[in-house]
Design a protein around this motif. Structure first.
Motif, PDB file in Angstrom:
ATOM      1  N   LEU A 262      38.341  40.110  32.975  1.00 52.00           N
ATOM      2  CA  LEU A 262      37.266  39.434  33.720  1.00 52.00           C
ATOM      3  C   LEU A 262      35.910  40.011  33.328  1.00 52.00           C
ATOM      4  O   LEU A 262      34.935  39.293  33.120  1.00 52.00           O
ATOM      5  N   ASN A 263      35.881  41.315  33.191  1.00 50.12           N
ATOM      6  CA  ASN A 263      34.641  41.983  32.808  1.00 50.12           C
ATOM      7  C   ASN A 263      34.172  41.571  31.411  1.00 50.12           C
ATOM      8  O   ASN A 263      33.011  41.235  31.200  1.00 50.12           O
ATOM      9  N   ARG A 264      35.108  41.533  30.471  1.00 51.16           N
ATOM     10  CA  ARG A 264      34.755  41.140  29.100  1.00 51.16           C
ATOM     11  C   ARG A 264      34.334  39.666  29.039  1.00 51.16           C
ATOM     12  O   ARG A 264      33.559  39.267  28.170  1.00 51.16           O
ATOM     13  N   LEU A 265      34.817  38.860  29.983  1.00 49.84           N
ATOM     14  CA  LEU A 265      34.401  37.451  30.020  1.00 49.84           C
ATOM     15  C   LEU A 265      33.036  37.290  30.682  1.00 49.84           C
ATOM     16  O   LEU A 265      32.522  36.182  30.808  1.00 49.84           O
ATOM     17  N   GLY A 266      32.476  38.397  31.133  1.00 49.62           N
ATOM     18  CA  GLY A 266      31.123  38.362  31.699  1.00 49.62           C
ATOM     19  C   GLY A 266      31.095  38.079  33.185  1.00 49.62           C
ATOM     20  O   GLY A 266      30.039  37.775  33.755  1.00 49.62           O
ATOM     21  N   LEU A 267      32.245  38.174  33.845  1.00 49.25           N
ATOM     22  CA  LEU A 267      32.283  37.878  35.282  1.00 49.25           C
ATOM     23  C   LEU A 267      31.937  39.125  36.099  1.00 49.25           C
ATOM     24  O   LEU A 267      32.117  40.257  35.639  1.00 49.25           O
ATOM     25  N   ASP A 268      31.461  38.857  37.292  1.00 50.91           N
ATOM     26  CA  ASP A 268      31.060  39.912  38.188  1.00 50.91           C
ATOM     27  C   ASP A 268      32.312  40.510  38.844  1.00 50.91           C
ATOM     28  O   ASP A 268      33.060  39.790  39.501  1.00 50.91           O
ATOM     29  N   ILE A 269      32.538  41.801  38.653  1.00 49.23           N
ATOM     30  CA  ILE A 269      33.782  42.384  39.188  1.00 49.23           C
ATOM     31  C   ILE A 269      33.579  42.772  40.652  1.00 49.23           C
ATOM     32  O   ILE A 269      32.764  43.639  40.968  1.00 49.23           O
ATOM     33  N   LYS A 270      34.311  42.086  41.542  1.00 50.63           N
ATOM     34  CA  LYS A 270      34.176  42.423  42.965  1.00 50.63           C
ATOM     35  C   LYS A 270      35.451  42.071  43.727  1.00 50.63           C
ATOM     36  O   LYS A 270      36.251  41.253  43.266  1.00 50.63           O
ATOM     37  N   LYS A 271      35.574  42.669  44.907  1.00 50.19           N
ATOM     38  CA  LYS A 271      36.820  42.517  45.664  1.00 50.19           C
ATOM     39  C   LYS A 271      37.101  41.086  46.103  1.00 50.19           C
ATOM     40  O   LYS A 271      38.244  40.686  46.223  1.00 50.19           O
ATOM     41  N   ASP A 272      36.019  40.318  46.381  1.00 51.96           N
ATOM     42  CA  ASP A 272      36.251  38.952  46.858  1.00 51.96           C
ATOM     43  C   ASP A 272      35.954  37.923  45.754  1.00 51.96           C
ATOM     44  O   ASP A 272      35.535  36.814  46.024  1.00 51.96           O
ATOM     45  N   GLY A 273      36.204  38.315  44.506  1.00 47.80           N
ATOM     46  CA  GLY A 273      35.796  37.468  43.379  1.00 47.80           C
ATOM     47  C   GLY A 273      36.745  36.346  42.987  1.00 47.80           C
ATOM     48  O   GLY A 273      36.389  35.468  42.201  1.00 47.80           O
ATOM     49  N   LEU A 274      37.958  36.353  43.526  1.00 44.88           N
ATOM     50  CA  LEU A 274      38.976  35.413  43.034  1.00 44.88           C
ATOM     51  C   LEU A 274      38.511  33.944  42.994  1.00 44.88           C
ATOM     52  O   LEU A 274      38.698  33.282  41.957  1.00 44.88           O
TER      53      LEU A 274
END
Ligand code: RAT
Ligand code: ZN
Length: 415
Positions: A99-111
């Motif tokens: 997810l991180n490499r795809l540029g997404l914001d890493i967070k607990k409620d990110g699903l």
């Protein structure tokens, strides 16, 4: 020539980072196989490695979990493994690396956000993105002619995609019982219920036809810890009279993945397999007695790794590959890769991804590259300390072999 430790570290990291990998064992499929090729965040989160971990916390009955749809399973796993606990296990961390490499914001409620990201993608563009990001040139699939869905595609709608090579996987033939011969008979192969010359000839025809249809780069099987050879069993007889002759005829390796205890907990389904220590004598016997056959071997138990390296020192028809499944964790990859480099030099395939979900190529290779580079640095450093000159070209040559060329040379080699 490389003159300092700092320069050595930088060079090794750069070369390992940039090399285009041949991934010698995956469970990915070319696009023509449709839904068999898994991708996207819910597939990542419901990877069977994570299902096993989630059940350490879940207290619902197993059936209740399996009845949920994919999104609901993924929600539950996310809650247990990512929200209520820190996701530092290797399988959980893998999801986050992707997810991180795809540029997404890493967070607990990110699903929900992650799901949106995947909604507007097509598989064709996404394959390009993932292969590029993972630095993967080509992958070898796991192709099972006994799987009805997959079989249909091979027979009716297969379209070659050069990035996806085939491997003929024959677990049902070697690990099932006599029933599998009935199946072959129903497909028109002239086999009997007894293992006799007529049956062997029918099985050889079946294997040959599938090797040709798939253009298989090798034939493969996963085997239990009790695997032995020679022995008085249907499996050993089929290996000797059918598998090895056909592999010789097409000059392809027989890949043996040894040490899996199937369904130790059947309620976990695909996540329910375990590991056991295996007998290296069987591998040595095969290599010694079938010198014109090529064997690719990976073993699942940590305890088998040293003797497998020693076996490869004795037999040039044996190629050791990958840190398989429960071994695909940083501490174990480090230890096993170090031992292999020390015992076998450059002549191994240190890693395969075993990716079941396309996106996993990103994390599996990202994580493995870092460890391989780290171990390689140590080995070159020891070399440099002897006064041996090391150049960037040497490093490029070695790394290309480790990450692909060794495999292709082995495939082409005639014994
Ligand atoms: O690593 C895995 O995903 C396992 O479930 C197995 O598929 C194993 O890799 C195999 O090829 O049998
Ligand atoms: Zn696998």
């Amino acid at each position: 020539m490389i003159k300092s430790d700092v320069m050595l570290r930088k060079t090794v990291e750069k070369v390992v980072d940039e090399v285009k990998v041949t991934d010698v064992h995956t469970h990915l499929y070319a696009p023509c196989f449709g839904d068999l090729l898994l991708w996207g965040v819910d597939e990542l989160v419901t990877y069977h490695y994570l299902i096993a971990e989630a059940f350490r916390w879940l207290d619902i009955p197993y059936e209740e979990f399996w009845e949920l749809d994919k999104e609901a399973q993924s929600d539950l796993i996310w809650q247990k493994l990512f929200t209520e606990n820190s996701p530092y296990s290797e399988a959980c961390r893998g999801v986050l690396t992707v997810l991180n490499r795809l540029g997404l914001d890493i967070k607990k409620d990110g699903l929900p956000e992650y799901r949106d990201f995947f909604k507007n993608r097509t598989i064709h563009e996404y394959i390009d993105i993932v292969f590029d990001m993972a630095g993967v040139k080509e992958v070898v699939m796991t192709n099972d002619p006994f799987d009805d869905v997959e079989r249909e595609v091979w027979l009716k709608s297969y379209e070659k995609d050069e990035r996806f090579k085939a491997a003929l996987r024959i677990d049902p033939l070697l690990n099932g019982g006599i029933d599998i011969l009935h199946q072959l008979r129903s497909w028109g192969y002239d086999v009997e219920d007894q293992l006799n010359e007529k049956t062997y000839s029918g099985v050889r025809r079946f294997l040959s036809e599938w090797v040709e249809r798939m253009d298989a780069v090798y034939m493969a099987v996963s085997l239990p810890p009790t695997f032995d050879f020679p022995e008085d069993s249907m499996r050993a007889k089929l290996i000797e009279n059918c598998v090895l002759p056909v592999c010789r005829e097409y000059n392809i390796p027989f890949a043996m993945m040894i040490g899996v205890k199937k369904l130790t907990n059947p309620d976990l389904k695909l996540a329910g397999d375990s590991v056991g220590k295996s007998n290296i004598d069987a591998v040595e016997y095969l290599c010694a007695n079938f010198p014109h056959n090529k064997f690719m071997v990976t073993m699942l138990a940590k305890e088998n790794q040293h003797e497998l390296c020693v076996a490869a020192r004795k037999f040039r028809n044996l190629l050791v590959f990958g840190c398989w499944w429960f071994l695909n964790n940083p501490s174990l990859i480090d230890e096993i890769t170090r031992m292999r480099f020390e015992l076998l030099g450059v002549s191994v395939v240190p890693q395969h991804s075993d990716a079941r979900v396309l996106d996993q190529l990103i994390y599996k290779w990202d994580h493995s590259r870092k460890i391989i580079a780290h171990v390689l640095y140590d080995k070159y450093k020891d070399l440099m300390d002897t006064g041996w000159p090391i150049t960037e070209e040497d490093i490029v040559r070695d790394v290309e072999k480790l990450m692909g060329a060794n495999f292709w040379e082995f495939i082409e080699k005639e014994l």
